[in-house]
Design a protein around this motif. Structure first.
Motif, short mmCIF file in Angstrom:
data_model
loop_
_atom_site.label_atom_id
_atom_site.label_comp_id
_atom_site.label_asym_id
_atom_site.label_seq_id
_atom_site.Cartn_x
_atom_site.Cartn_y
_atom_site.Cartn_z
N ALA A 1 0.83 -1.21 0.00
CA ALA A 1 0.00 0.00 0.00
C ALA A 1 0.86 1.25 0.00
O ALA A 1 0.60 2.19 -0.76
CB ALA A 1 -0.93 0.00 1.21
N LEU A 2 1.89 1.26 0.83
CA LEU A 2 2.78 2.43 0.88
C LEU A 2 3.40 2.69 -0.50
O LEU A 2 3.50 3.83 -0.94
CB LEU A 2 3.88 2.22 1.92
N TYR A 3 3.79 1.63 -1.18
CA TYR A 3 4.37 1.76 -2.52
C TYR A 3 3.32 2.28 -3.52
O TYR A 3 3.57 3.20 -4.28
CB TYR A 3 4.92 0.41 -2.98
N LEU A 4 2.15 1.65 -3.50
CA LEU A 4 1.13 1.96 -4.50
C LEU A 4 0.44 3.30 -4.28
O LEU A 4 -0.10 3.88 -5.24
CB LEU A 4 0.09 0.84 -4.55
N LEU A 5 0.46 3.82 -3.08
CA LEU A 5 -0.14 5.14 -2.84
C LEU A 5 0.67 6.23 -3.55
O LEU A 5 0.13 7.27 -3.91
CB LEU A 5 -0.26 5.43 -1.35
N ASN A 6 1.96 5.97 -3.73
CA ASN A 6 2.80 6.76 -4.63
C ASN A 6 2.88 8.25 -4.30
O ASN A 6 2.96 9.07 -5.21
CB ASN A 6 2.33 6.55 -6.08
N GLN B 1 0.21 -8.12 -7.77
CA GLN B 1 -1.10 -8.75 -7.66
C GLN B 1 -2.21 -7.81 -7.18
O GLN B 1 -3.37 -8.02 -7.48
CB GLN B 1 -1.02 -9.95 -6.69
N ILE B 2 -1.84 -6.78 -6.45
CA ILE B 2 -2.84 -5.88 -5.84
C ILE B 2 -3.84 -5.31 -6.85
O ILE B 2 -5.03 -5.28 -6.56
CB ILE B 2 -2.16 -4.74 -5.05
N PRO B 3 -3.40 -4.86 -8.04
CA PRO B 3 -4.40 -4.30 -8.97
C PRO B 3 -5.56 -5.26 -9.28
O PRO B 3 -6.67 -4.81 -9.53
CB PRO B 3 -3.58 -4.00 -10.23
#
Length: 125
Positions: free
Chosen positions: A86-91, A120-122
């Motif tokens: 989440a930390l990565y994908l919140l960008n 995998q998250i998307p």
């Protein structure tokens, strides 16, 4: 927070998280839940709504720093892995810095596992 002691209430909370039917305060509490399904769905909801509020980021940071002590979600992934993803994908600049700082403390196997989860998250959103 709602009573989350029985399965029916757990499913109701997961449905609220899936439907984005929650307040930021509820989301903060769900991220503190001892129940892995609620905590995991809350982390996914954070990503889906792109929530970068300080209190939420702080909770993700705490979860990610305890990656190996967090409960298993699926296979090798814990809620800590999900928090790192989440930390990565919140960008945002802040979340990227936290992600990078926390990543430095992890072994290569855990880093690779987080990378796989990020891919995998998307499909979960």
């Amino acid at each position: 927070m709602e009573n989350i002691r029985n399965v029916g209430n757990v499913q109701e909370i997961i449905n609220k998280l899936t439907d984005n039917d929650f307040s930021k305060h509820d989301l903060e509490q769900y991220l503190e839940s001892p129940l892995v399904l609620i905590k995991t769905n809350a982390i996914i909801a954070v990503i889906r709504i792109n929530c970068i509020e300080y209190a939420i980021i702080d909770k993700l940071n705490f979860i990610s720093q305890n990656i190996m002590q967090e409960p298993k979600v699926l296979g090798e992934w814990t809620t800590g892995h999900y928090a790192m993803a989440a930390l990565y994908l919140l960008n945002s600049k802040e979340t990227k810095n936290i992600y990078d700082d926390n990543l430095k403390k992890l072994d290569e196997c855990t880093k690779e596992s987080i990378k796989k989860l990020i891919e995998q998250i998307p499909y979960m959103l």
